[in-house]
Design an enzyme around this catalytic site. Structure first.
Site, short mmCIF file in Angstrom:
data_model
loop_
_atom_site.label_atom_id
_atom_site.label_comp_id
_atom_site.label_asym_id
_atom_site.label_seq_id
_atom_site.Cartn_x
_atom_site.Cartn_y
_atom_site.Cartn_z
N GLU A 62 0.83 -1.20 0.00
CA GLU A 62 0.00 0.00 0.00
C GLU A 62 0.87 1.26 0.00
OE1 GLU A 62 -3.42 0.00 -0.19
OE2 GLU A 62 -3.17 -2.15 -0.48
N GLU B 31 -2.45 -10.74 3.48
CA GLU B 31 -3.26 -10.63 4.70
C GLU B 31 -4.71 -11.08 4.50
OE1 GLU B 31 -3.44 -6.38 2.97
OE2 GLU B 31 -2.20 -8.17 2.86
#
Length: 270
Positions: free
Chosen positions: A116, A136
């Site tokens: 990110e 994740e």
């Protein structure tokens, strides 16, 4: 400012600075101290009239494995999750907002929160050995931001966000996750060339071009999508299944946990 988890260095001859994530023994996993120090260093660079470009790198053998999952209290309410994820998302947005171009130079892994952060940068140069992904999702979690749909085709976004698969540098280039792929031995030199080129560009031109590009994303709803994502992933974390997975994370070592998480998916790559 003195930093403990990062290095901040200004180049001696050209107008750019480098932030180095400096927890190599932890694969540069980003704890709260690092998140806040990167945020402060980005602000320091943005304030400095002698810094026209910024580079983000990782010390040691990898860019970053993502947010530090060790030692945190995961048995918390939704408001705590929202506060935590909002802080992380805001720090990522501050990279995106910086009035100077930010380059991510990636070797090793850029995973989860680190992916990110890489996507919040303006440009990415990657080593040909680098790996990228959002693993994740496999432990019932998700990213604090939602930058990926603003960079990539929806089909590719869904693949990464649904499977948790890692992709290599060539696939990341095809997906428009990165701008350039170079041999690992040439990564530092390639990044240096790009930083020097951007540092010598007319500052107002890039500043206003970046502002216009960012405004296009804002007008299309990017900030609202970030806010929605913070609420959605916070709710996911306090769901019954989310709490079960977080409880597992709290009791397992970081060596045990990936095998436990990824074991059910072995043999299903296509």
């Amino acid at each position: 400012m003195r930093y403990e988890t990062i290095l901040y260095e200004k180049d001696e001859t050209d107008s750019f600075a480098t932030i180095t994530m400096n927890r190599p023994d932890k694969m540069n996993a980003m704890n709260k101290a690092m998140v806040r120090e990167i945020n402060a260093a980005v602000a320091e660079a943005a304030r400095d009239p002698k810094v026209n470009a910024l580079v983000l790198v990782g010390a040691g053998r990898t860019f970053s494995a993502g947010y530090d999952l060790q030692g945190a209290d995961y048995d918390v309410d939704i408001e705590t999750w929202q506060d935590d994820m909002s802080e992380n998302a805001e720090a990522l947005l501050n990279i995106w907002r910086a009035p100077i171009p930010v380059i991510a130079s990636v070797h090793g892994y850029a995973l989860a929160g680190a992916l990110e952060m890489m996507m919040a940068c303006d440009l990415t140069v990657a080593a040909d050995t680098a790996k990228f992904g959002e693993p994740e999702v496999r432990h019932n979690s998700g990213p604090p931001s939602l930058m990926m749909p603003w960079l990539m085709a929806s089909r590719d976004v869904r693949w990464l966000m649904y499977t948790g698969d890692l992709v290599d540098a060539d696939e990341a280039l095809r997906m428009h996750l990165v701008n350039k792929v170079v041999p690992e031995a040439e990564l530092a030199a390639a990044t240096d060339k790009l930083a020097r080129k951007l540092a010598r560009m007319p500052v107002p031109a890039i500043k206003y071009a970046k502002a216009s590009i960012n405004n296009q994303q804002v007008a299309a709803g990017m900030l609202a999508s970030f806010q929605y994502n913070v609420g959605a992933i916070s709710a996911l974390h306090v769901s019954t299944k989310g709490r079960e997975w977080m409880a597992n994370l709290a009791t397992m070592s970081l060596k045990e946990y990936p095998a436990f998480r990824d074991g059910p998916f072995e043999g299903f790559d296509i």
